[in-house]
Design a protein around this motif. Sequence first.
Motif, PDB file in Angstrom:
ATOM      1  N   VAL A 156       1.258   6.254   8.154  1.00  0.00           N
ATOM      2  CA  VAL A 156       0.169   5.288   8.206  1.00  0.00           C
ATOM      3  C   VAL A 156       0.357   4.287   9.352  1.00  0.00           C
ATOM      4  N   ILE A 157       1.583   4.061   9.756  1.00  0.00           N
ATOM      5  CA  ILE A 157       1.842   3.049  10.785  1.00  0.00           C
ATOM      6  C   ILE A 157       1.316   3.475  12.155  1.00  0.00           C
ATOM      7  N   PRO A 158       1.573   4.711  12.650  1.00  0.00           N
ATOM      8  CA  PRO A 158       0.973   5.120  13.926  1.00  0.00           C
ATOM      9  C   PRO A 158      -0.550   5.061  13.906  1.00  0.00           C
ATOM     10  N   LYS A 159      -1.165   5.407  12.759  1.00  0.00           N
ATOM     11  CA  LYS A 159      -2.620   5.349  12.659  1.00  0.00           C
ATOM     12  C   LYS A 159      -3.108   3.894  12.758  1.00  0.00           C
ATOM     13  N   LEU A 160      -2.404   2.994  12.084  1.00  0.00           N
ATOM     14  CA  LEU A 160      -2.753   1.573  12.162  1.00  0.00           C
ATOM     15  C   LEU A 160      -2.619   1.043  13.590  1.00  0.00           C
ATOM     16  N   ALA A 161      -1.572   1.488  14.280  1.00  0.00           N
ATOM     17  CA  ALA A 161      -1.355   1.031  15.654  1.00  0.00           C
ATOM     18  C   ALA A 161      -2.524   1.418  16.549  1.00  0.00           C
ATOM     19  N   VAL A 162      -3.004   2.642  16.405  1.00  0.00           N
ATOM     20  CA  VAL A 162      -4.138   3.102  17.214  1.00  0.00           C
ATOM     21  C   VAL A 162      -5.411   2.365  16.838  1.00  0.00           C
ATOM     22  N   ASP A 163      -5.676   2.260  15.541  1.00  0.00           N
ATOM     23  CA  ASP A 163      -6.921   1.624  15.094  1.00  0.00           C
ATOM     24  C   ASP A 163      -6.941   0.124  15.408  1.00  0.00           C
ATOM     25  N   LEU A 164      -5.809  -0.545  15.277  1.00  0.00           N
ATOM     26  CA  LEU A 164      -5.756  -1.972  15.597  1.00  0.00           C
ATOM     27  C   LEU A 164      -5.950  -2.203  17.095  1.00  0.00           C
TER      28      LEU A 164
ATOM     29  N   SER B 174       2.177  -2.496  18.447  1.00  0.00           N
ATOM     30  CA  SER B 174       2.701  -1.166  18.726  1.00  0.00           C
ATOM     31  C   SER B 174       3.293  -0.595  17.442  1.00  0.00           C
ATOM     32  N   VAL B 175       3.547   0.709  17.461  1.00  0.00           N
ATOM     33  CA  VAL B 175       4.149   1.345  16.289  1.00  0.00           C
ATOM     34  C   VAL B 175       5.473   0.664  15.951  1.00  0.00           C
ATOM     35  N   ARG B 176       6.285   0.440  16.973  1.00  0.00           N
ATOM     36  CA  ARG B 176       7.589  -0.152  16.754  1.00  0.00           C
ATOM     37  C   ARG B 176       7.472  -1.560  16.169  1.00  0.00           C
ATOM     38  N   ASN B 177       6.547  -2.340  16.688  1.00  0.00           N
ATOM     39  CA  ASN B 177       6.415  -3.714  16.217  1.00  0.00           C
ATOM     40  C   ASN B 177       5.901  -3.771  14.781  1.00  0.00           C
ATOM     41  N   ILE B 178       4.986  -2.882  14.446  1.00  0.00           N
ATOM     42  CA  ILE B 178       4.490  -2.842  13.064  1.00  0.00           C
ATOM     43  C   ILE B 178       5.610  -2.425  12.113  1.00  0.00           C
TER      44      ILE B 178
ATOM     45  N   GLN C 130       0.829  -1.206   0.000  1.00  0.00           N
ATOM     46  CA  GLN C 130       0.000   0.000   0.000  1.00  0.00           C
ATOM     47  C   GLN C 130       0.862   1.254   0.000  1.00  0.00           C
ATOM     48  N   GLN C 131       1.956   1.210   0.705  1.00  0.00           N
ATOM     49  CA  GLN C 131       2.867   2.359   0.703  1.00  0.00           C
ATOM     50  C   GLN C 131       3.445   2.589  -0.693  1.00  0.00           C
ATOM     51  N   GLN C 132       3.727   1.490  -1.379  1.00  0.00           N
ATOM     52  CA  GLN C 132       4.275   1.598  -2.715  1.00  0.00           C
ATOM     53  C   GLN C 132       3.224   2.053  -3.725  1.00  0.00           C
TER      54      GLN C 132
END
Length: 385
Positions: A58-66, A77-81, A48-50
Amino acid sequence: MNNEIEIYKGLLTSIKNRVRQGQLKVNLAANAEMLAAYWDIGRMIHLQQQQKGWGKGVIPKLAVDLKNELAEVKGFSVRNIQMMVQFFNEYKELISIGKLSAAELENDTNTQQPVAYLDNPAIAQLTVAQLRDNENQAKLIVLVGWTQHTILLQKVKDLSVRYWYMQQILEQGWSRDTLVAQIKSRIHERQGTLVHNFDDTLTNAHSLWAKQTFKDPYVFDFITLATEFSERELELELVKHVEKFLLELGAGFAFVGRQYKLEVSGKDFQLDLLFYHLKMRCFVVIDLKKGDFIPEYAGKMNFYCSAVDDLLKHETDKPTIGLILCKGKDKIFAEYALRDLNKPIGVSEYELTQMLPDDLKSSLPSIEDIEKEFFEPCSSSESKN
């Protein structure tokens, strides 16, 4: 009656082995599935990034939504993603990561150890050619835990070296902290590099084990000694920190004793340190020298190994191996000294402290200054105890 007891013991052992086999299979399957999921999540985010031009935001947003959508699921977490994306990018060619079944992994396991690599040194050290095979690479990856993967991804950039560390994790059962310490000490550059005569004195399989077991140099940065120290003081320090000493030696070493007494022809001789290696099935004699290697040390070690073979070795044991640990060595001297001996002996160096970069030395106190400030000199009576 005794026969019934033996039958019962056999039944009990069979049941325990079967339970362990089942537990191992479940754990392997769970770890493989988790890594496959992380690899796939990393793939989806990367694509998706590509394709959409999404940035890192997008990663911090995914971390919160997940976290909101899957509150019961940990590990996002952001780091783990971010690590999942890196995990995919590092191994994106290995599509079989997500296809290895528990049955396939079970073929690489037994009931006693994490993987069968432990019982076969030729498998334990996959060759460079073998590691070019995607299936071997994927199988190695999914047998290693996620925590260790995150460390390897951050600290080991060379892929072939990273695979080497994966093999060691499986063979030696390194924890997270141990793995970090071993990477910091650059153990991959020290393994199997000592001067030895193993090829001439051991069978092919035993020689392979020995070469993979010993290293050069050994780093004993966990002990503190004055600039001038005796061999006995070094020996006492190593025994005092025996757990760290065993960790530096590697998996499989069992400590038998220090100043181990042997009687030969009515005379007493004492071995500095005596170990038994559980995987190689042999005694290991270690002789400590505070100075540089000289050829005479090899003849003395050859004598010690002969004595241990005659007095201690069981008929099922492999030949005793000698390891001479010196502060320094001339490689040519060592090779010549070992060339015609009939006992397996290795010569390695040891380091007591890590060296400071030259540009820092001038701004820091010297070792002598620190010792004068903090350490009292050892009395002669203390060094004997």
